[in-house]
Design a protein around this motif. Sequence first.
Motif, PDB file in Angstrom:
ATOM      1  N   LEU A 138       0.843  -1.202   0.000  1.00 23.61           N
ATOM      2  CA  LEU A 138       0.000   0.000   0.000  1.00 23.61           C
ATOM      3  C   LEU A 138       0.878   1.251   0.000  1.00 23.61           C
ATOM      4  O   LEU A 138       1.878   1.322   0.704  1.00 23.61           O
ATOM      5  CB  LEU A 138      -0.920  -0.004   1.222  1.00 23.61           C
ATOM      6  N   PRO A 139       0.505   2.274  -0.764  1.00 26.80           N
ATOM      7  CA  PRO A 139       1.339   3.489  -0.845  1.00 26.80           C
ATOM      8  C   PRO A 139       1.201   4.417   0.351  1.00 26.80           C
ATOM      9  O   PRO A 139       2.023   5.312   0.530  1.00 26.80           O
ATOM     10  CB  PRO A 139       0.824   4.172  -2.118  1.00 26.80           C
ATOM     11  N   ASP A 140       0.166   4.215   1.168  1.00 22.42           N
ATOM     12  CA  ASP A 140      -0.086   5.109   2.294  1.00 22.42           C
ATOM     13  C   ASP A 140       0.392   4.493   3.605  1.00 22.42           C
ATOM     14  O   ASP A 140       0.268   3.280   3.812  1.00 22.42           O
ATOM     15  CB  ASP A 140      -1.589   5.419   2.403  1.00 22.42           C
ATOM     16  N   PRO A 141       0.922   5.308   4.524  1.00 17.49           N
ATOM     17  CA  PRO A 141       1.406   4.795   5.814  1.00 17.49           C
ATOM     18  C   PRO A 141       0.276   4.233   6.678  1.00 17.49           C
ATOM     19  O   PRO A 141      -0.785   4.849   6.797  1.00 17.49           O
ATOM     20  CB  PRO A 141       2.045   6.031   6.471  1.00 17.49           C
ATOM     21  N   LEU A 142       0.527   3.070   7.288  1.00 20.42           N
ATOM     22  CA  LEU A 142      -0.412   2.442   8.225  1.00 20.42           C
ATOM     23  C   LEU A 142       0.339   2.083   9.501  1.00 20.42           C
ATOM     24  O   LEU A 142       1.409   1.473   9.442  1.00 20.42           O
ATOM     25  CB  LEU A 142      -1.024   1.182   7.622  1.00 20.42           C
ATOM     26  N   LEU A 143      -0.225   2.439  10.649  1.00 18.56           N
ATOM     27  CA  LEU A 143       0.379   2.140  11.942  1.00 18.56           C
ATOM     28  C   LEU A 143      -0.607   1.357  12.794  1.00 18.56           C
ATOM     29  O   LEU A 143      -1.786   1.719  12.881  1.00 18.56           O
ATOM     30  CB  LEU A 143       0.775   3.432  12.671  1.00 18.56           C
ATOM     31  N   MET A 144      -0.129   0.272  13.444  1.00 14.12           N
ATOM     32  CA  MET A 144      -0.930  -0.507  14.381  1.00 14.12           C
ATOM     33  C   MET A 144      -0.573  -0.059  15.790  1.00 14.12           C
ATOM     34  O   MET A 144       0.610   0.056  16.131  1.00 14.12           O
ATOM     35  CB  MET A 144      -0.647  -2.000  14.206  1.00 14.12           C
ATOM     36  N   LEU A 145      -1.588   0.173  16.618  1.00  9.31           N
ATOM     37  CA  LEU A 145      -1.375   0.721  17.951  1.00  9.31           C
ATOM     38  C   LEU A 145      -1.970  -0.190  19.015  1.00  9.31           C
ATOM     39  O   LEU A 145      -3.052  -0.769  18.821  1.00  9.31           O
ATOM     40  CB  LEU A 145      -2.018   2.114  18.063  1.00  9.31           C
ATOM     41  N   ASP A 146      -1.277  -0.293  20.176  1.00  8.67           N
ATOM     42  CA  ASP A 146      -1.842  -1.048  21.302  1.00  8.67           C
ATOM     43  C   ASP A 146      -2.581  -0.102  22.239  1.00  8.67           C
ATOM     44  O   ASP A 146      -2.754   1.090  21.940  1.00  8.67           O
ATOM     45  CB  ASP A 146      -0.752  -1.839  22.029  1.00  8.67           C
ATOM     46  N   GLU A 147      -3.034  -0.628  23.373  1.00 12.35           N
ATOM     47  CA  GLU A 147      -3.840   0.157  24.302  1.00 12.35           C
ATOM     48  C   GLU A 147      -3.111   1.390  24.830  1.00 12.35           C
ATOM     49  O   GLU A 147      -3.742   2.389  25.191  1.00 12.35           O
ATOM     50  CB  GLU A 147      -4.269  -0.727  25.487  1.00 12.35           C
ATOM     51  N   ASP A 148      -1.785   1.329  24.887  1.00 11.95           N
ATOM     52  CA  ASP A 148      -1.003   2.436  25.432  1.00 11.95           C
ATOM     53  C   ASP A 148      -0.514   3.402  24.348  1.00 11.95           C
ATOM     54  O   ASP A 148       0.278   4.300  24.634  1.00 11.95           O
ATOM     55  CB  ASP A 148       0.213   1.894  26.204  1.00 11.95           C
ATOM     56  N   GLY A 149      -0.977   3.213  23.120  1.00  8.11           N
ATOM     57  CA  GLY A 149      -0.543   4.091  22.041  1.00  8.11           C
ATOM     58  C   GLY A 149       0.851   3.786  21.535  1.00  8.11           C
ATOM     59  O   GLY A 149       1.488   4.633  20.902  1.00  8.11           O
ATOM     60  N   ILE A 150       1.317   2.549  21.774  1.00  7.99           N
ATOM     61  CA  ILE A 150       2.627   2.117  21.274  1.00  7.99           C
ATOM     62  C   ILE A 150       2.448   1.517  19.877  1.00  7.99           C
ATOM     63  O   ILE A 150       1.510   0.761  19.641  1.00  7.99           O
ATOM     64  CB  ILE A 150       3.271   1.082  22.211  1.00  7.99           C
ATOM     65  N   ASN A 155       3.543  -0.629   8.129  1.00  8.88           N
ATOM     66  CA  ASN A 155       3.838  -1.120   6.791  1.00  8.88           C
ATOM     67  C   ASN A 155       5.056  -0.381   6.223  1.00  8.88           C
ATOM     68  O   ASN A 155       5.611   0.519   6.856  1.00  8.88           O
ATOM     69  CB  ASN A 155       2.620  -0.984   5.869  1.00  8.88           C
ATOM     70  N   PHE A 156       5.468  -0.776   5.029  1.00  3.78           N
ATOM     71  CA  PHE A 156       6.703  -0.227   4.454  1.00  3.78           C
ATOM     72  C   PHE A 156       6.613   1.285   4.259  1.00  3.78           C
ATOM     73  O   PHE A 156       7.576   2.015   4.521  1.00  3.78           O
ATOM     74  CB  PHE A 156       6.999  -0.904   3.112  1.00  3.78           C
ATOM     75  N   ALA A 157       5.442   1.769   3.822  1.00  5.04           N
ATOM     76  CA  ALA A 157       5.283   3.209   3.617  1.00  5.04           C
ATOM     77  C   ALA A 157       5.450   3.965   4.930  1.00  5.04           C
ATOM     78  O   ALA A 157       6.070   5.038   4.973  1.00  5.04           O
ATOM     79  CB  ALA A 157       3.913   3.506   3.009  1.00  5.04           C
ATOM     80  N   ALA A 158       4.917   3.416   6.025  1.00  2.00           N
ATOM     81  CA  ALA A 158       5.051   4.070   7.330  1.00  2.00           C
ATOM     82  C   ALA A 158       6.492   4.029   7.820  1.00  2.00           C
ATOM     83  O   ALA A 158       7.003   5.007   8.373  1.00  2.00           O
ATOM     84  CB  ALA A 158       4.120   3.395   8.346  1.00  2.00           C
ATOM     85  N   ARG A 159       7.168   2.890   7.623  1.00  2.12           N
ATOM     86  CA  ARG A 159       8.566   2.799   8.053  1.00  2.12           C
ATOM     87  C   ARG A 159       9.454   3.748   7.250  1.00  2.12           C
ATOM     88  O   ARG A 159      10.392   4.327   7.790  1.00  2.12           O
ATOM     89  CB  ARG A 159       9.056   1.352   7.913  1.00  2.12           C
ATOM     90  N   SER A 160       9.135   3.912   5.976  1.00  2.00           N
ATOM     91  CA  SER A 160       9.913   4.840   5.152  1.00  2.00           C
ATOM     92  C   SER A 160       9.675   6.281   5.575  1.00  2.00           C
ATOM     93  O   SER A 160      10.596   7.105   5.550  1.00  2.00           O
ATOM     94  CB  SER A 160       9.540   4.665   3.672  1.00  2.00           C
ATOM     95  N   PHE A 161       8.447   6.593   5.978  1.00  2.00           N
ATOM     96  CA  PHE A 161       8.092   7.970   6.320  1.00  2.00           C
ATOM     97  C   PHE A 161       8.555   8.344   7.722  1.00  2.00           C
ATOM     98  O   PHE A 161       9.119   9.420   7.932  1.00  2.00           O
ATOM     99  CB  PHE A 161       6.571   8.147   6.202  1.00  2.00           C
ATOM    100  N   PHE A 162       8.316   7.449   8.695  1.00  2.48           N
ATOM    101  CA  PHE A 162       8.646   7.754  10.086  1.00  2.48           C
ATOM    102  C   PHE A 162      10.004   7.212  10.513  1.00  2.48           C
ATOM    103  O   PHE A 162      10.484   7.555  11.589  1.00  2.48           O
ATOM    104  CB  PHE A 162       7.573   7.179  11.015  1.00  2.48           C
ATOM    105  N   GLY A 163      10.607   6.372   9.713  1.00  2.00           N
ATOM    106  CA  GLY A 163      11.872   5.754  10.102  1.00  2.00           C
ATOM    107  C   GLY A 163      11.687   4.269  10.328  1.00  2.00           C
ATOM    108  O   GLY A 163      10.640   3.819  10.815  1.00  2.00           O
TER     109      GLY A 163
END
Length: 497
Positions: A138-150, A155-163
């Motif tokens: 997917l070209p857009d960043p996706l982040l999975m979060l736990d209950e504490d916001g960790i 995905n690859f787009a998110a790792r490329s964008f945020f590090g």
Amino acid sequence: MFKKKDKSQEQEQQQPVEPLYRFSERVLTVCAPSAVMLLALVWAGEVQPGSAVVGFGMVVSLTIVLTLPFLTNLQNLAQYTHKLAQEEDVSELPRIGSANDESARIVAAINQMRNIWTTRAEQLEAQTMSDAAVLDSLPDPLLMLDEDGIVTGANFAARSFFGFNSRDKKLSDLIDDEALLAAVQRILGKKSKKETLEISLQAKVFNAKIERLPAEAKGGAVGILALYDMTAQKQLEQMQADFVANASHELRTPLSVLSGFIETLQGPAKDDAKAREEFLNIMSLQAQRMSKLIESLLSLSRIQMNEHTKPSEPVDICEILNNVKTVLESKAEKYHMEIVLKTCPPEARILGNASELMQVFQNITDNALKYGRKGSTVTVSCRMENNMDYPQIPSARLYAVSVHNKGDPIPEKDLPRLSERFYRVDATKNKAVGTGLGLAIVRQILKRHDGAFSVRSSAEEGTVFTIYLPMGRRGASEESGDSATITAPAPADSEKP
């Protein structure tokens, strides 16, 4: 599928061989009723003590003969299931007696369950890998979060964008946007199931969507944050708004002139042949001006649309400058001026769009002719130099092209505003015949090429426009552009340099 333990772990977790005392304890437990019965018979005088001892020994011996195979099979089965539970590599089946034995049937059932589990685990692992591959595509960043916001997954787009070390970090360490963080807290706190908002990150505009998952996912993820890049759409909307505003403003004057002359020709000058010819000439010039204005606005909009797509073709600046000289020689002769192109340095690798750079140098040189002193010379020179003054240009070496004319100096207060759309220097407003967009086009093209320009102007020296372009290969993080976006230079009609 199964993990192999090291020797120390194997020794700790392996079920030890059953001690002799445990076996003796079980045998005696089984023989206890017989012993009680024999003691009762001895006490009643029905059996001699010696005979009772011999009888008990026979009972014990028979019990051992009958139970030893069963207990051995049971111990082997226990060790086998223990290894399976510890996910050890079990290459050999336990030693079991007859195939019709109950223990053998139990082992067969366990092996069947093991095969089913292994197959399902492999299918689940393959499905997980497929899902990860889909998310990474997917070209857009996706982040999975736990209950504490960790962040538990990206995905690859998110790792490329945020590090690429963004996992296991707090979302607040990656994104500093109070509205987004507040929305995430509402989602994780089960106060809301889905929220959407617009945020700005790293000079880009994103449509952020936060949603709570129906069930806890791998790694403890309970929510997902998706960022959809809206930068290009926002830029297009802004360009459309600017185009409409600029076009309506600049077209108003020539349209008013045309309307006035038409009314005059339809009224008082209806039968005046001399006035009709004069008015038609003026109307033709105004129509040409509107045509040039529209063409320049469209050219500027096309360049802005491709602003973030960096050109990647090697171009020959010397060849472009020679083409510019050829195109403008007739105009120079009209002004009784001469274009002098000095020898360029040895060929250097410049990455760019040849058509757009032709437009840059043509606009600048045309301005130099338009506002230079009649009978003077316009000098075009090239050089290579170290990048000391332009940190925004991603290159240690620069290719500089200077265009020098002799004419009225540009007031210092006007220099910072020369590349604004429709801006004109006061001293040239009455004789300006361009659209006022030439230097705005130059600025946008240079921005796309990671370049810059400077202006020096004085009564003694004249006016010098210098274009700076990066030399060498750009960084790998930059995108390659389509060098055929602009197919031909727009008219060189910007205002005084």
